[in-house]
Enzyme design. Structure first.
Site, mmCIF file in Angstrom:
data_model
loop_
_atom_site.group_PDB
_atom_site.id
_atom_site.type_symbol
_atom_site.label_atom_id
_atom_site.label_comp_id
_atom_site.label_asym_id
_atom_site.label_seq_id
_atom_site.Cartn_x
_atom_site.Cartn_y
_atom_site.Cartn_z
ATOM 1 N N ASP B 32 42.821 30.399 32.270
ATOM 2 C CA ASP B 32 42.153 30.085 33.541
ATOM 3 C C ASP B 32 40.656 29.951 33.302
ATOM 4 O OD1 ASP B 32 44.474 30.239 34.989
ATOM 5 O OD2 ASP B 32 43.905 32.009 36.157
ATOM 6 N N LYS B 89 45.414 23.997 39.764
ATOM 7 C CA LYS B 89 46.348 24.581 40.727
ATOM 8 C C LYS B 89 46.273 23.862 42.063
ATOM 9 C CE LYS B 89 46.169 29.362 38.999
ATOM 10 N NZ LYS B 89 47.503 29.527 38.440
ATOM 11 N N GLY B 161 46.011 38.587 38.559
ATOM 12 C CA GLY B 161 44.773 39.265 38.913
ATOM 13 C C GLY B 161 44.825 40.770 38.827
ATOM 14 N N ARG B 173 62.812 39.537 31.965
ATOM 15 C CA ARG B 173 64.088 40.202 31.696
ATOM 16 C C ARG B 173 65.164 39.751 32.659
ATOM 17 N NH1 ARG B 173 64.526 43.862 27.748
ATOM 18 N NH2 ARG B 173 62.704 45.071 27.129
ATOM 19 N N GLY B 222 49.226 38.959 34.937
ATOM 20 C CA GLY B 222 49.039 40.324 34.450
ATOM 21 C C GLY B 222 48.866 40.441 32.947
ATOM 22 N N GLY B 243 45.038 34.576 32.972
ATOM 23 C CA GLY B 243 44.110 34.282 34.064
ATOM 24 C C GLY B 243 42.873 35.131 33.935
ATOM 25 N N SER B 244 42.791 36.146 34.786
ATOM 26 C CA SER B 244 41.620 37.015 34.828
ATOM 27 C C SER B 244 41.404 37.745 33.505
ATOM 28 C CB SER B 244 41.792 38.032 35.952
ATOM 29 O OG SER B 244 42.369 37.424 37.085
#
Lengths: 193, 302
Positions: B32, B89, B161, B173, B222, B243-244
């Site tokens: 990102d 996005k 995030g 899973r 995450g 991302g973050s």
């Protein structure tokens, strides 16, 4: 014959599938030790800047050049892999090239993803379906290199001493003749650039 | 900008070309970015693609408000500085944002729950576009519905995030467990399975025959450390979105390079250990389990 597919990044799984369908015990290659054992290596499509970054990071860039120059290794580059095995760009365009095959390639020469396309080529006298994905263009071909297939006027499949390059993705079209051709190539000592 | 002489594509050719691009991203890291400087850092660290967005997910959570597609000038600025694919996005169901992004020539559109949904019932008809789409999925049924609409790539819907990998792990899973179930079911049970999953029969049949999704499956949401990325790969993800995790870490360039390294050689603990050592301190993060249900992004879309 020891066949491997560079599996650090990119479309390596489909290459392994095609080679295994031809009865070859092809291995995924991620380390210098694995590279040192091979006679035949596929450099798959992916991102050429990422592949250059990882080959350098893991100490495989110079080893690959040295083994090819010594006549110990045949290489087959598709799309990003073709860019990497080509000769150094005269304008210094990134990423750096391995210089294993005397062809000059321009990156992303057909445009962005919305311009990616499928086309029918002719190879060994029969049609060959080909997928071009953010494909490079072969701008010039050296004297020791033979054109095996074209799209319009552009060479898209070329062969030189111990090196084969396709700007498209023969691993995605369900036709294994190009891989067959790769397996028929023998190592030879040849310096390109 | 956009080539107007592009050849037409049959549906099969569109599928080959767009799923093909997704396959070329395998083994890599998609990062990102919110501006040209970040895009340059990502490319230099070995990213296979960048995702243009207005704010990274952790800032969207913090600041609130309506999260929309990135500003046009930001997308153009990012496209101008990198040679790797540029993704962007669009809001769930916002097919006009998607048309705008296609017009700009982005290489992939993420119809993303990270942005505020524009349609509470319908996702974008992705077959109406030349540009490929990636969509999030929490389970096999959701993945097959998005593929049915034309998605060329699936990713988990981990809690974006948070820097907490638990939801991405749960989704990986679950999808794998459901694929094993479909794979081992007798053929005559597939229609009942399709009915129960509320997923297209033809795609259930393909999963049964292939033993995997007909498009690649990446991890997202995450991922904050090289070890998180390697965990996702070990659980069957074919690449990772971060991302973050990059630009909220103490040293983005180092973290980015370390995550790329660990993703490429995820199955070698010595390499992952080196990458962890080389990485910057990770983002602090927020436990997904401690979050109220209404704060969870994964529940957006169906």
């Amino acid at each position: 014959m020891q066949v491997g597919v560079l599996a650090l990044q990119g479309g390596f799984e489909p290459h392994l599938d095609v080679l295994r369908s031809l009865g070859v015990a092809a291995r995924a290659v991620r380390t210098p030790r694995e590279l040192a054992e091979l006679t035949h290596l596929v450099l798959p499509g992916g991102e050429s800047t990422t592949l250059h970054h990882l080959l350098t990071l893991f100490g495989m860039w110079e080893l690959l050049r040295a083994r090819h120059a010594a006549g110990e290794l045949v290489v087959f580059g598709t799309c990003a892999g073709a860019i990497l095995i080509g000769r150094a760009a005269t304008d210094g365009a990134r990423p750096p090239r391995l210089g294993l095959l005397d062809v000059a390639l321009e990156r992303n020469a057909y445009g962005r993803q919305v311009d990616s396309f499928r086309a029918e080529l002719e190879f060994e006298g029969a049609p060959l379906p080909a997928v071009f994905i953010r494909a490079p263009r072969i701008a010039s071909v050296g004297p020791g290199v033979r054109v095996l297939a074209r799209h319009g006027a552009d060479p898209v499949l070329v062969v030189g001493p111990a090196a084969l390059a396709a700007t498209f993705h023969p691993e995605l079209s369900g036709d294994s003749r190009v891989h067959q051709r790769f397996l028929e190539l023998a190592p030879s000592a040849a310096v390109v650039s | 900008m956009l080539n107007t002489t592009t050849p037409t594509r049959t549906p099969q050719a569109a599928q080959d070309v767009n799923v093909g691009l997704a396959r070329m991203l395998c083994g890599g890291v998609i990062m990102d970015v919110t501006d040209a400087e970040q895009a340059r850092i990502a490319e230099g660290a070995g990213a296979t693609a960048v995702m243009a967005l207005e704010r990274v997910p952790s800032d969207i959570r913090k600041e609130g408000g309506v999260a929309r597609m990135a500003a046009i000038e930001k997308v153009l600025e990012i496209q101008a500085v990198v040679t790797i694919p540029v993704m962007a996005k669009a809001r769930i169901g916002h097919f006009v944002e998607a048309r705008v992004l296609e017009q700009l020539g982005v290489d992939f559109i993420d119809e993303s729950e990270v942005l505020t949904p524009a349609d509470s019932e319908h996702h974008i008809d992705k077959r109406a576009f030349r540009v490929p789409f990636v969509c999030g999925a929490t389970c096999l049924a959701e993945a097959l519905r998005r593929i049915g609409e034309g998605a060329a790539l699936i990713r988990t819907k981990g809690e974006a995030g948070t820097g907490d990998i638990v939801e991405a792990v749960r989704h990986l899973r679950l999808v794998n467990r459901e694929i094993r179930m479909v794979r081992s079911a007798p053929r005559e049970e597939l229609m009942a399975i399709a009915k129960e999953l509320r997923a297209p029969y033809e795609l259930v049949l393909q999963v049964h025959e292939l033993g995997k999704l007909p498009v690649p499956n990446f991890a997202a949401g995450g991922v904050a450390t090289p070890a998180d990325a390697a965990l996702a790969m070990a659980l069957g993800a074919e690449a990772v979105f971060v991302g973050s995790g990059i630009f909220k870490s103490a040293d983005p360039a180092r973290t980015a390079a370390a995550v790329v390294k660990a993703t490429a050689r995820w199955n070698e603990p010595d390499i992952v250990a080196q990458a962890c050592r080389e990485s910057g301190a990770p983002m602090r993060g927020q436990s997904a389990a401690a979050m109220a249900v209404e704060e969870r992004l994964a529940t957006r879309g169906w």
